[in-house]
Scaffold this motif. Structure first.
Motif, PDB file in Angstrom:
ATOM      1  N   ARG A 273      18.218  12.938   1.938  1.00 15.74           N
ATOM      2  CA  ARG A 273      17.852  11.898   0.963  1.00 15.74           C
ATOM      3  C   ARG A 273      16.485  11.290   1.243  1.00 15.74           C
ATOM      4  N   GLU A 274      16.050  11.354   2.517  1.00 20.06           N
ATOM      5  CA  GLU A 274      14.709  10.823   2.841  1.00 20.06           C
ATOM      6  C   GLU A 274      13.626  11.602   2.105  1.00 20.06           C
ATOM      7  N   GLN A 275      13.922  12.856   1.809  1.00 17.39           N
ATOM      8  CA  GLN A 275      12.935  13.698   1.124  1.00 17.39           C
ATOM      9  C   GLN A 275      13.079  13.593  -0.396  1.00 17.39           C
ATOM     10  N   MET A 276      14.007  12.763  -0.878  1.00 21.53           N
ATOM     11  CA  MET A 276      14.220  12.652  -2.340  1.00 21.53           C
ATOM     12  C   MET A 276      13.719  11.301  -2.822  1.00 21.53           C
ATOM     13  N   ASN A 277      13.117  11.262  -4.001  1.00 19.41           N
ATOM     14  CA  ASN A 277      12.751   9.943  -4.529  1.00 19.41           C
ATOM     15  C   ASN A 277      13.975   9.308  -5.203  1.00 19.41           C
ATOM     16  N   GLU A 278      13.805   8.053  -5.635  1.00 21.29           N
ATOM     17  CA  GLU A 278      14.941   7.329  -6.219  1.00 21.29           C
ATOM     18  C   GLU A 278      15.451   8.014  -7.480  1.00 21.29           C
ATOM     19  N   ASP A 309      18.641   1.490   0.324  1.00 21.23           N
ATOM     20  CA  ASP A 309      19.788   2.002  -0.429  1.00 21.23           C
ATOM     21  C   ASP A 309      20.421   0.899  -1.267  1.00 21.23           C
ATOM     22  N   MET A 310      20.509  -0.306  -0.673  1.00 16.87           N
ATOM     23  CA  MET A 310      21.111  -1.413  -1.430  1.00 16.87           C
ATOM     24  C   MET A 310      20.230  -1.773  -2.625  1.00 16.87           C
ATOM     25  N   GLN A 311      18.913  -1.680  -2.439  1.00 17.19           N
ATOM     26  CA  GLN A 311      18.014  -1.942  -3.573  1.00 17.19           C
ATOM     27  C   GLN A 311      18.219  -0.898  -4.674  1.00 17.19           C
ATOM     28  N   LEU A 312      18.360   0.363  -4.250  1.00 14.02           N
ATOM     29  CA  LEU A 312      18.581   1.421  -5.249  1.00 14.02           C
ATOM     30  C   LEU A 312      19.913   1.191  -5.979  1.00 14.02           C
ATOM     31  N   PHE A 313      20.959   0.847  -5.220  1.00 13.69           N
ATOM     32  CA  PHE A 313      22.256   0.568  -5.844  1.00 13.69           C
ATOM     33  C   PHE A 313      22.096  -0.555  -6.883  1.00 13.69           C
ATOM     34  N   ASN A 314      21.367  -1.594  -6.500  1.00 10.83           N
ATOM     35  CA  ASN A 314      21.184  -2.716  -7.431  1.00 10.83           C
ATOM     36  C   ASN A 314      20.418  -2.286  -8.683  1.00 10.83           C
ATOM     37  N   LYS A 315      19.381  -1.464  -8.484  1.00 14.34           N
ATOM     38  CA  LYS A 315      18.613  -0.997  -9.652  1.00 14.34           C
ATOM     39  C   LYS A 315      19.492  -0.200 -10.600  1.00 14.34           C
ATOM     40  N   LEU A 316      20.474   0.529 -10.032  1.00 11.65           N
ATOM     41  CA  LEU A 316      21.305   1.412 -10.855  1.00 11.65           C
ATOM     42  C   LEU A 316      22.625   0.768 -11.277  1.00 11.65           C
ATOM     43  N   ALA A 351      21.720  -2.062 -16.227  1.00 11.08           N
ATOM     44  CA  ALA A 351      21.331  -2.315 -14.836  1.00 11.08           C
ATOM     45  C   ALA A 351      20.512  -3.594 -14.718  1.00 11.08           C
ATOM     46  N   ALA A 352      19.786  -3.945 -15.795  1.00 10.81           N
ATOM     47  CA  ALA A 352      18.958  -5.150 -15.745  1.00 10.81           C
ATOM     48  C   ALA A 352      19.814  -6.406 -15.602  1.00 10.81           C
ATOM     49  N   ARG A 353      21.121  -6.288 -16.035  1.00 11.60           N
ATOM     50  CA  ARG A 353      22.004  -7.456 -15.942  1.00 11.60           C
ATOM     51  C   ARG A 353      22.871  -7.423 -14.687  1.00 11.60           C
ATOM     52  N   ALA A 354      22.713  -6.331 -13.902  1.00 14.15           N
ATOM     53  CA  ALA A 354      23.489  -6.245 -12.658  1.00 14.15           C
ATOM     54  C   ALA A 354      22.903  -7.253 -11.669  1.00 14.15           C
ATOM     55  N   LYS A 355      23.603  -7.418 -10.510  1.00 17.39           N
ATOM     56  CA  LYS A 355      23.150  -8.383  -9.517  1.00 17.39           C
ATOM     57  C   LYS A 355      21.686  -8.172  -9.176  1.00 17.39           C
ATOM     58  N   PRO A 356      20.900  -9.262  -8.958  1.00 12.21           N
ATOM     59  CA  PRO A 356      19.494  -9.083  -8.634  1.00 12.21           C
ATOM     60  C   PRO A 356      19.321  -8.329  -7.312  1.00 12.21           C
ATOM     61  N   ALA A 357      18.224  -7.546  -7.209  1.00  8.72           N
ATOM     62  CA  ALA A 357      17.975  -6.780  -5.988  1.00  8.72           C
ATOM     63  C   ALA A 357      17.709  -7.731  -4.838  1.00  8.72           C
ATOM     64  N   THR A 358      18.256  -7.382  -3.669  1.00  8.74           N
ATOM     65  CA  THR A 358      17.989  -8.205  -2.478  1.00  8.74           C
ATOM     66  C   THR A 358      17.192  -7.367  -1.505  1.00  8.74           C
ATOM     67  N   ALA A 359      16.224  -7.981  -0.851  1.00  3.77           N
ATOM     68  CA  ALA A 359      15.403  -7.230   0.098  1.00  3.77           C
ATOM     69  C   ALA A 359      16.166  -7.024   1.403  1.00  3.77           C
ATOM     70  N   GLU A 360      17.083  -7.966   1.731  1.00  4.47           N
ATOM     71  CA  GLU A 360      17.802  -7.885   2.996  1.00  4.47           C
ATOM     72  C   GLU A 360      19.079  -7.074   2.828  1.00  4.47           C
ATOM     73  N   VAL A 361      19.556  -6.496   3.939  1.00  4.68           N
ATOM     74  CA  VAL A 361      20.851  -5.831   3.907  1.00  4.68           C
ATOM     75  C   VAL A 361      21.901  -6.931   3.835  1.00  4.68           C
ATOM     76  N   PRO A 362      22.819  -6.881   2.870  1.00  8.96           N
ATOM     77  CA  PRO A 362      23.844  -7.919   2.837  1.00  8.96           C
ATOM     78  C   PRO A 362      24.744  -7.796   4.062  1.00  8.96           C
ATOM     79  N   ALA A 363      25.259  -8.966   4.538  1.00  8.03           N
ATOM     80  CA  ALA A 363      26.141  -8.944   5.703  1.00  8.03           C
ATOM     81  C   ALA A 363      27.335  -8.059   5.409  1.00  8.03           C
ATOM     82  N   ALA A 364      27.854  -8.177   4.212  1.00  4.36           N
ATOM     83  CA  ALA A 364      28.891  -7.236   3.771  1.00  4.36           C
ATOM     84  C   ALA A 364      28.512  -6.848   2.360  1.00  4.36           C
ATOM     85  N   CYS A 365      28.907  -5.636   1.951  1.00  2.00           N
ATOM     86  CA  CYS A 365      28.509  -5.187   0.628  1.00  2.00           C
ATOM     87  C   CYS A 365      29.176  -6.032  -0.442  1.00  2.00           C
TER      88      CYS A 365
END
Ligand code: SAM
Ligand code: DTB
Ligand code: SF4
Length: 369
Positions: A273-278, A309-316, A351-365
């Motif tokens: 996945r490191e070699q794949m873009n979002e 990964d959490m940012q990507l999940f939020n975007k999607l 996706a625009a109405r999903a939870k806002p992207a967070t820069a930090e890793v959440p303590a729990a998902c």
């Protein structure tokens, strides 16, 4: 429930190579539509299961897998490590749990575990399980007794990949046979564990080889519960270090065909996945991938940062699948609810109405809703 309503009764184990190659040859959009349609019949389309990996014994492996950084046959500059102490493994599992992983996968660079290793790995299983996580191990070949001991200790999943088609196999590994792998899978199944089994793409194989690998997986007596599809991580010093890059669409197509052939399985977008873009990862999710390895490290190579990964999940608009959602009964309930929801909801999440992207890793998902 009639057979046509029962998804398990509809699972096939008699796929022919011709049928599978025909799926690969569909126009891309038709294949993606078919895969997404199957996906929505069996899974929540916006939930992805996340597992974290740990190498519990690294390097100096006697096997000659041409892709592997840990094979003692090649000079890859990897630092060897003895079997980790149990406490260290449990600490890593706790960290993975805090970061939101529901499954902890422990991998060892062995041909197969030795008798003197078994008490340690069994204790690791017990202690990681007692944290409330699902457990997975990949330790090489297992005989019946070893498989039963792991199952009795509470191991949920055993990972053992077929890697490629039977035809391409001998040009990748010579120290164990395809049949050895099938025998281990049958010992694992007989012991009552769930199977995680898939392969690697980008090892110079043909499209027919990719179809052949999927045919082997789909025609096993039971489909593996998890199907990891790895993209080769090229390792300096191994014979595959300079193999040609895989065409990204061929990778995505393989995920889509895996989804169609094994509708109920979790198809994991695994190494590479490191070699794949979002955008490529998003296409893989659309093709039916619903599991990833999560955390900065795979076994010996790197993986995207958890916060990325959490940012990507939020975007999607994707949620990590929580543990309760992975058991069969819970899954059935979730599916019924999701199907009900789809009758009334829009086809696609905004996706625009999903939870806002967070820069930090959440303590729990984030909790499922
Ligand atoms: N030694 C055990 C065995 O091979 O059965 C377990 C560990 S092994 C590293 C687990 C799997 O990781 C392999 O079967 C292969 O599919 C995958 N893998 C290893 N190296 C890889 C690489 N460089 N790129 C992609 N996948 C890889
Ligand atoms: C699987 O199919 N992929 C994982 C897991 N099962 C054990 C391993 C990927 C290894 C990638 C190369 C490395 O980090 O050494
Ligand atoms: Fe050893 Fe597993 Fe690597 Fe093969 S893939 S060399 S068996 S660690």
């Amino acid at each position: 429930m009639t057979a046509s309503q029962n998804p398990v009764a509809n699972l096939r184990h008699d796929w022919t190579i011709k049928e599978i190659e025909a799926l690969f040859q569909l126009p891309f959009n038709d294949l993606m539509f078919q895969a997404q349609t199957v996906h929505r019949q069996h899974h929540d389309p916006n939930a992805v299961q996340i597992s974290t990996l740990l190498s519990i014994k690294t390097g100096a492996c006697p096997e000659d897998c041409k892709y592997c950084s840990q094979s003692g046959h090649y000079n890859t500059g990897l630092e060897k490590e003895k079997l980790l102490e149990i406490q260290k493994v449990v600490t890593e599992a706790k960290i993975a749990k805090e970061k939101g992983a529901s499954r902890f996968c422990m991998g060892a660079a062995w041909r197969s575990p030795r008798d003197k290793d078994m008490p340690y790995v069994l204790e690791m299983v017990k202690q990681v399980k007692s944290l409330g996580m699902e457990t997975c191990m990949t330790l090489g070949m297992l005989d019946k007794g070893q498989a039963q001991a792991l199952a009795d200790a509470g191991l949920d999943y055993y990972n053992h990949n077929l890697d490629t088609s039977p035809e391409h196999y001998n040009s990748i590994i010579t120290t164990r046979t395809y049949q050895d792998r099938l025998d281990t899978l049958s010992n694992v199944r007989e012991a009552g564990m769930k199977i995680c089994c898939g392969g690697i793409l980008g090892m110079g194989e043909t499209q027919r080889d990719r179809a052949g690998l999927l045919m082997q997986l789909a025609n096993l007596p039971d489909h593996p519960e998890s199907v990891p599809i790895n993209m080769l991580v090229k390792i300096e010093g191994t014979p595959l270090a300079n193999v040609d890059d895989l065409e990204p669409f061929d990778f995505i197509r393989t995920i889509a065909v895996a989804r169609i052939l094994m509708p109920k399985s979790f198809v994991r977008l695994s190494a590479g996945r490191e070699q794949m873009n979002e955008q490529m990862q998003a296409m893989c999710f659309l093709a039916g991938a619903n599991s990833i390895f999560y955390g900065e490290r795979l076994l010996t190579t790197s993986n995207p940062e958890a916060s990325k990964d959490m940012q990507l999940f939020n975007k999607l608009g994707i949620r990590p699948l929580e543990l309760g959602g992975t058991t069969d009964e819970a899954m059935e309930e979730e599916l019924l609810a999701a199907v009900e929801h789809q009758k009334t909801a829009h086809l696609f999440v905004d996706a625009a109405r999903a939870k806002p992207a967070t820069a930090e890793v959440p303590a729990a998902c984030p909790k499922r809703h």
